[in-house]
Design an enzyme around this catalytic site. Structure first.
Site, PDB file in Angstrom:
ATOM      1  N   LEU A   1      43.224  29.191  30.305  1.00 47.22           N
ATOM      2  CA  LEU A   1      41.432  29.761  30.745  1.00 47.22           C
ATOM      3  C   LEU A   1      41.592  28.002  31.082  1.00 47.22           C
ATOM      4  CD1 LEU A   1      40.334  30.537  27.378  1.00 47.22           C
ATOM      5  CD2 LEU A   1      41.001  32.102  29.959  1.00 47.22           C
TER       6      LEU A   1
ATOM      7  N   GLY B   1      34.066  35.032  37.941  1.00 46.52           N
ATOM      8  CA  GLY B   1      34.197  34.183  39.285  1.00 46.52           C
ATOM      9  C   GLY B   1      33.435  34.220  40.485  1.00 46.52           C
TER      10      GLY B   1
ATOM     11  N   HIS C   1      36.885  29.484  33.831  1.00 46.00           N
ATOM     12  CA  HIS C   1      36.207  30.047  32.923  1.00 46.00           C
ATOM     13  C   HIS C   1      35.546  30.250  32.311  1.00 46.00           C
ATOM     14  CE1 HIS C   1      40.939  30.866  33.477  1.00 46.00           C
ATOM     15  NE2 HIS C   1      40.104  32.359  33.852  1.00 46.00           N
TER      16      HIS C   1
ATOM     17  N   LYS D   1      35.171  32.604  43.267  1.00 43.95           N
ATOM     18  CA  LYS D   1      36.323  31.883  43.074  1.00 43.95           C
ATOM     19  C   LYS D   1      36.942  33.155  43.659  1.00 43.95           C
ATOM     20  CE  LYS D   1      40.598  30.451  42.929  1.00 43.95           C
ATOM     21  NZ  LYS D   1      40.964  30.731  42.030  1.00 43.95           N
TER      22      LYS D   1
ATOM     23  N   SER E   1      44.255  29.222  37.451  1.00 46.97           N
ATOM     24  CA  SER E   1      45.390  29.320  36.495  1.00 46.97           C
ATOM     25  C   SER E   1      46.815  28.357  37.119  1.00 46.97           C
ATOM     26  CB  SER E   1      45.485  30.359  35.949  1.00 46.97           C
ATOM     27  OG  SER E   1      44.657  29.858  35.434  1.00 46.97           O
ATOM     28  N   ARG E   2      46.272  28.761  38.171  1.00 47.73           N
ATOM     29  CA  ARG E   2      47.773  28.675  38.788  1.00 47.73           C
ATOM     30  C   ARG E   2      47.890  26.749  39.577  1.00 47.73           C
ATOM     31  NH1 ARG E   2      49.301  33.931  42.100  1.00 47.73           N
ATOM     32  NH2 ARG E   2      48.538  35.200  41.350  1.00 47.73           N
TER      33      ARG E   2
ATOM     34  N   GLY F   1      43.560  34.510  30.215  1.00 47.47           N
ATOM     35  CA  GLY F   1      44.645  33.064  29.667  1.00 47.47           C
ATOM     36  C   GLY F   1      44.542  32.000  30.792  1.00 47.47           C
TER      37      GLY F   1
HETATM   38  O1  PAF Z   1      40.803  37.536  36.866  1.00 45.97           O
HETATM   39  C1  PAF Z   1      41.513  37.704  36.266  1.00 45.97           C
HETATM   40  O2  PAF Z   1      41.090  36.629  35.582  1.00 45.97           O
HETATM   41  C2  PAF Z   1      41.453  38.945  36.798  1.00 45.97           C
HETATM   42  O3  PAF Z   1      41.937  39.710  38.050  1.00 45.97           O
HETATM   43  C3  PAF Z   1      41.105  40.011  35.494  1.00 45.97           C
HETATM   44  C4  PAF Z   1      39.463  40.938  35.880  1.00 45.97           C
HETATM   45  C5  PAF Z   1      40.960  39.257  33.857  1.00 45.97           C
HETATM   46  C6  PAF Z   1      41.409  41.857  35.881  1.00 45.97           C
HETATM   47  O4  PAF Z   1      42.697  41.334  34.884  1.00 45.97           O
END
Ligand code: PAF
Length: 285
Positions: free
Chosen positions: A35, A149, A39, A151, A188-189, A33
């Protein structure tokens, strides 16, 4: 268009079986999430390649090695659904924790080698948590392709390794890192940084690009690393956990990019841990 949000596995499986009966391919974009454009670029790639696309949103407790990090992780489901609406995905799967890890759950998937260094060294247990949940999401969705990704470079390597080692019938596809115009990798951070810290955080990628270019023309890595650490401290970064030149396929440390190489970094800015990586062109001889 409103995208169906599914919260239990039975509903997801029922939907998927209609797709399989129709001979349609399924693409998976696993997320936690919060996003962002990174994403959404994975969603675009999945939409391009697959007949059906499932986005999963699950903040996986097993991959957080610090409880406060799990607690502070942004949870923005309504916003996420709104961001996904224009992409016309076929389902958003938002399982509850007990759907993924029911009472008595006892299995861990662990991939050695590429997970032993860098992120693996600084975040004990993190990659076991990632491998376990990704393996489960692969099984639950029965997807033909999954999009990750670059990243999270080590994460991508680990998922590709796991899928090969366990003969998982899924193609794992790596997609380019999406960046702010400043060069800062989308994450997201970043939502947790003040606007001022966001500006200063861009110095990380700037220093990485400068070091990669200087390495390509033969400047010793030790000197480049020392200069980068000085510049990062001046920009207000706290601890730099690593700023390393590594072999792109084995992650072994390199002194010069005499083979396909990657520069990977993790550093703290105002209490937020940022990571990034870029390809380093092979040294000119
Ligand atoms: O990259 C992420 O957001 C997470 O590590 C993932 C791949 C959804 C697994 O929880």
């Amino acid at each position: 268009m409103t995208v169906p949000i599914l919260r239990n596995l039975a509903d997801l499986r029922a939907l998927r079986s209609t797709w399989v009966q129709a001979g349609e391919t399924v693409g998976l974009v696993p997320t936690m999430g919060a996003l962002h454009a990174g994403h959404l670029s994975l969603v675009e790639a999945a939409k391009h390649d697959c007949d059906r696309v499932v986005v999963t949103i699950f903040v996986n407790p097993k991959q957080f090695n610090k409880p406060e990090d799990l607690e502070n992780y942004p949870r923005t489901e309504k916003d996420d659904a709104r961001k996904l609406a224009p992409y016309d995905v076929d389902a958003i799967f938002v399982p509850q924790a007990d759907e993924i890890y029911p009472e008595g759950y006892a299995t861990t998937v662990s991939v050695s080698g590429v997970t032993d260094v860098l992120e693996g060294a600084f975040r004990p247990g993190h990659f076991d948590g990632v491998a376990t949940v990704v393996a489960k999401l692969f099984m639950m969705t029965g997807a033909d392709r999954a999009y990750f990704g670059e990243k999270d470079y080590q994460q991508l390597m680990l998922v590709q390794r796991m899928a090969r080692d366990l003969n998982m019938p899924i193609d794992v596809i790596g997609c380019d890192t999406v960046r702010e115009t400043s060069g800062l990798a989308m994450s997201s951070r970043n939502l947790r940084l003040t606007p001022e810290a966001l500006d200063r955080a861009a110095v990380l990628n700037r220093q990485m690009r400068a070091a990669a270019e200087a390495a390509r023309i033969g400047t010793p890595w030790g000197n480049l690393r020392a200069e980068a650490l000085t510049q990062l401290a001046a920009a207000g970064f706290g601890e730099v956990e690593y700023f390393d030149l590594r072999c792109a396929t084995t992650l072994a440390p390199l002194e010069t990019p005499d083979r396909p190489a990657r520069l990977l970094a993790a550093a703290w800015m105002e209490g937020i841990r940022l990571i990034d990586n870029i390809a380093v062109a092979t040294i000119e001889t």
